[in-house]
Write a protein that holds these residues in place. Structure first.
Motif, mmCIF file in Angstrom:
data_model
loop_
_atom_site.group_PDB
_atom_site.id
_atom_site.type_symbol
_atom_site.label_atom_id
_atom_site.label_comp_id
_atom_site.label_asym_id
_atom_site.label_seq_id
_atom_site.Cartn_x
_atom_site.Cartn_y
_atom_site.Cartn_z
ATOM 1 N N SER A 254 0.843 -1.193 0.000
ATOM 2 C CA SER A 254 0.000 0.000 0.000
ATOM 3 C C SER A 254 0.877 1.241 0.000
ATOM 4 O O SER A 254 1.788 1.347 0.838
ATOM 5 C CB SER A 254 -0.913 0.039 1.224
ATOM 6 N N PRO A 255 0.609 2.191 -0.873
ATOM 7 C CA PRO A 255 1.379 3.433 -0.859
ATOM 8 C C PRO A 255 1.098 4.280 0.370
ATOM 9 O O PRO A 255 1.808 5.261 0.625
ATOM 10 C CB PRO A 255 0.925 4.142 -2.143
ATOM 11 N N ASN A 256 0.082 3.898 1.135
ATOM 12 C CA ASN A 256 -0.306 4.674 2.307
ATOM 13 C C ASN A 256 0.318 4.179 3.608
ATOM 14 O O ASN A 256 0.058 4.751 4.673
ATOM 15 C CB ASN A 256 -1.828 4.684 2.453
ATOM 16 N N ILE A 257 1.125 3.120 3.541
ATOM 17 C CA ILE A 257 1.859 2.686 4.734
ATOM 18 C C ILE A 257 2.975 3.696 4.994
ATOM 19 O O ILE A 257 3.839 3.903 4.136
ATOM 20 C CB ILE A 257 2.456 1.282 4.546
ATOM 21 N N PRO A 258 3.002 4.331 6.170
ATOM 22 C CA PRO A 258 4.097 5.263 6.458
ATOM 23 C C PRO A 258 5.438 4.530 6.555
ATOM 24 O O PRO A 258 5.526 3.454 7.150
ATOM 25 C CB PRO A 258 3.701 5.862 7.817
ATOM 26 N N TRP A 259 6.453 5.152 5.963
ATOM 27 C CA TRP A 259 7.823 4.625 6.031
ATOM 28 C C TRP A 259 8.681 5.640 6.781
ATOM 29 O O TRP A 259 8.823 6.778 6.356
ATOM 30 C CB TRP A 259 8.378 4.399 4.629
ATOM 31 N N HIS A 260 9.239 5.217 7.910
ATOM 32 C CA HIS A 260 10.120 6.049 8.712
ATOM 33 C C HIS A 260 11.561 5.648 8.421
ATOM 34 O O HIS A 260 11.944 4.496 8.655
ATOM 35 C CB HIS A 260 9.848 5.854 10.203
ATOM 36 N N VAL A 261 12.345 6.568 7.912
ATOM 37 C CA VAL A 261 13.771 6.310 7.722
ATOM 38 C C VAL A 261 14.504 7.061 8.832
ATOM 39 O O VAL A 261 14.381 8.275 8.964
ATOM 40 C CB VAL A 261 14.247 6.733 6.317
ATOM 41 N N THR A 262 15.236 6.330 9.641
ATOM 42 C CA THR A 262 15.805 6.909 10.856
ATOM 43 C C THR A 262 17.327 6.789 10.867
ATOM 44 O O THR A 262 17.907 5.942 10.184
ATOM 45 C CB THR A 262 15.212 6.242 12.112
ATOM 46 N N ALA A 263 17.940 7.634 11.666
ATOM 47 C CA ALA A 263 19.397 7.748 11.677
ATOM 48 C C ALA A 263 20.027 6.792 12.680
ATOM 49 O O ALA A 263 19.601 6.698 13.831
ATOM 50 C CB ALA A 263 19.805 9.182 11.992
ATOM 51 N N PHE A 264 21.055 6.112 12.237
ATOM 52 C CA PHE A 264 21.853 5.197 13.059
ATOM 53 C C PHE A 264 22.885 5.972 13.867
ATOM 54 O O PHE A 264 23.433 6.985 13.405
ATOM 55 C CB PHE A 264 22.554 4.198 12.125
ATOM 56 N N ARG A 265 23.131 5.488 15.073
ATOM 57 C CA ARG A 265 24.291 5.957 15.837
ATOM 58 C C ARG A 265 25.036 4.726 16.334
ATOM 59 O O ARG A 265 24.421 3.701 16.667
ATOM 60 C CB ARG A 265 23.868 6.847 17.003
ATOM 61 N N PRO A 266 26.364 4.774 16.383
ATOM 62 C CA PRO A 266 27.150 3.614 16.808
ATOM 63 C C PRO A 266 26.741 3.162 18.218
ATOM 64 O O PRO A 266 26.628 3.983 19.125
ATOM 65 C CB PRO A 266 28.589 4.127 16.773
ATOM 66 N N ASP A 267 26.525 1.860 18.385
ATOM 67 C CA ASP A 267 26.102 1.336 19.675
ATOM 68 C C ASP A 267 26.388 -0.158 19.741
ATOM 69 O O ASP A 267 26.589 -0.806 18.717
ATOM 70 C CB ASP A 267 24.601 1.583 19.867
ATOM 71 N N TYR A 268 26.452 -0.670 20.967
ATOM 72 C CA TYR A 268 26.584 -2.103 21.239
ATOM 73 C C TYR A 268 27.808 -2.670 20.527
ATOM 74 O O TYR A 268 28.937 -2.292 20.839
ATOM 75 C CB TYR A 268 25.279 -2.799 20.855
ATOM 76 N N LYS A 269 27.640 -3.550 19.554
ATOM 77 C CA LYS A 269 28.769 -4.184 18.883
ATOM 78 C C LYS A 269 29.085 -3.565 17.516
ATOM 79 O O LYS A 269 30.012 -4.006 16.848
ATOM 80 C CB LYS A 269 28.501 -5.676 18.710
ATOM 81 N N MET A 270 28.291 -2.580 17.108
ATOM 82 C CA MET A 270 28.522 -1.942 15.819
ATOM 83 C C MET A 270 28.960 -0.499 16.053
ATOM 84 O O MET A 270 28.159 0.434 15.986
ATOM 85 C CB MET A 270 27.274 -1.990 14.931
#
Length: 368
Positions: A254-270
């Motif tokens: 569905s084109p109406n499903i919201p898509w959130h693109v969010t920013a990564f920050r270094p954490d845990y093992k990455m």
């Protein structure tokens, strides 16, 4: 008492299991569908077999707070409301960049034994009473992976519905049709982390791609309100081709499903990868638009993404909701869930009382 002893004490026989010969059980709570032999534990380490019977978490939380629904993030599900959010321990994946790793990787990582001290025994009635007292309109299962604690969530959600509260999952989506059917009577919203479209990357995180895609499709088919989040990790899932594939998959449902693109920050093992830049988020947003998505949001960089925290009508482009982080600064969707300028129905679940939304004060997480 050790953490494993405390967790094993706070259990009941589970609904989401199939008894097999030889006192083995097949767990159906997530797409691992673990075959658990007597005395053994599932991949999550939380669900286990005691004397041929599946035992599942019950009667406790490790986190309980009232959060703005935008923190989940849900932008089209009772925007401007608070969600009483409860969390437990454990996860069915092991993402190297997990920001909640201490609780999600309980019984896996060294040092998590001390979590026994934060276990808080509560009844479902007490949890709902806290929600009512905090003014929440939604009850959310989050902080760890809710799929592996679905029996307890269903008990809470049943009481939530009786009290007039809506119910949502904040999940990695590594589900089965069985668990989604089980939750459908008491679940209204399903936020899924679609982490990558690369099978090998999903296996690195402890899962598989296909069950996540199928769960998103099936949740939408069931009539749950679905929103999708992709954490944009430089060098992991940020290539143009992969973002096109993610956006194209969402649009195919569905084109109406919201898509959130969010920013990564270094954490845990990455910790070897850089933070996501604003330009990388803007690139993902433009790709989503070209693929035909109507609602794309950029997050985790408050104030750095301009209008991309806001909601506009997909028909006439009128501004409908203006956000500043978790704060709602303007709300124009009508009580019928339509655009006031062109009368187009705006996809989502909206309040029938828009005049009651707070657009002048503060909204922030509150520990309960």
């Amino acid at each position: 008492m050790s953490l494993v002893e405390e967790l094993d004490r706070l259990t009941v026989p589970g609904d989401l299991g199939e008894n097999l010969d030889g006192k083995s059980v097949r767990c159906q709570a997530c797409a691992h569908t673990c075959l658990i032999r007597e005395g053994q534990r599932g991949i999550c380490n939380i669900r286990f077999n005691r004397d041929g019977e599946l035992q599942v978490p019950w009667g406790y939380v490790t986190s309980l707070q009232a959060d703005p629904i935008e923190k989940k993030p849900f932008y089209h599900f009772l925007a401007g409301s608070d969600a009483l959010t409860f969390g437990m321990l454990g996860c069915n994946l092991h993402c190297d960049y997990c920001q909640n790793w201490l609780t999600s990787q309980a019984l896996r990582e060294k040092g998590t034994d001390r979590l026994a001290s934060i276990i808080r025994e509560l009844s479902s009635d007490e949890i709902i009473e806290y929600g009512i007292q905090s003014g929440a309109e939604v009850v959310a299962s989050s902080y760890n992976e809710p799929l592996i604690t679905s029996e307890w969530a269903k008990e809470i959600f049943l009481k939530a519905g009786q009290a007039g509260l809506k119910q949502v999952y904040i999940s990695n989506g590594f589900a089965t049709k069985t668990v989604l059917d089980y939750l459908k009577p008491v679940l209204k919203g399903f936020k899924v982390d679609l982490k990558t479209m690369q099978e090998d990357h999903y296996r690195d995180l402890g899962g598989r791609l296909k069950p996540v895609l199928e769960s998103i499709q099936y949740a939408h088919q069931l009539g749950l309100w679905v929103e999708i989040v992709t954490l944009i990790v430089p060098g992991f899932n940020d290539s143009t081709s992969e973002l096109v594939e993610i956006a194209g998959f969402i649009q195919s449902i569905s084109p109406n499903i919201p898509w959130h693109v969010t920013a990564f920050r270094p954490d845990y093992k990455m910790t070897d990868k850089p933070r996501t830049s604003v330009s990388q988020l803007l690139k993902a947003v433009e790709i989503g638009k070209k693929q035909g998505l109507n609602y794309i949001y950029a997050g985790n960089i408050p104030g750095g993404v301009g209008e991309l925290e806001n909601t506009s009508c997909h028909n006439c482009q009128s501004s409908l909701i203006k956000r500043q982080g978790y704060l709602i600064r303007e709300y124009r969707i009508t009580s019928e869930g339509t655009c006031p300028d062109c009368n187009t129905s705006i996809p989502g679940v909206w309040t029938e009382h828009p005049d009651q939304i707070n657009t002048t004060g503060f909204s922030f997480p509150r520990i309960i």
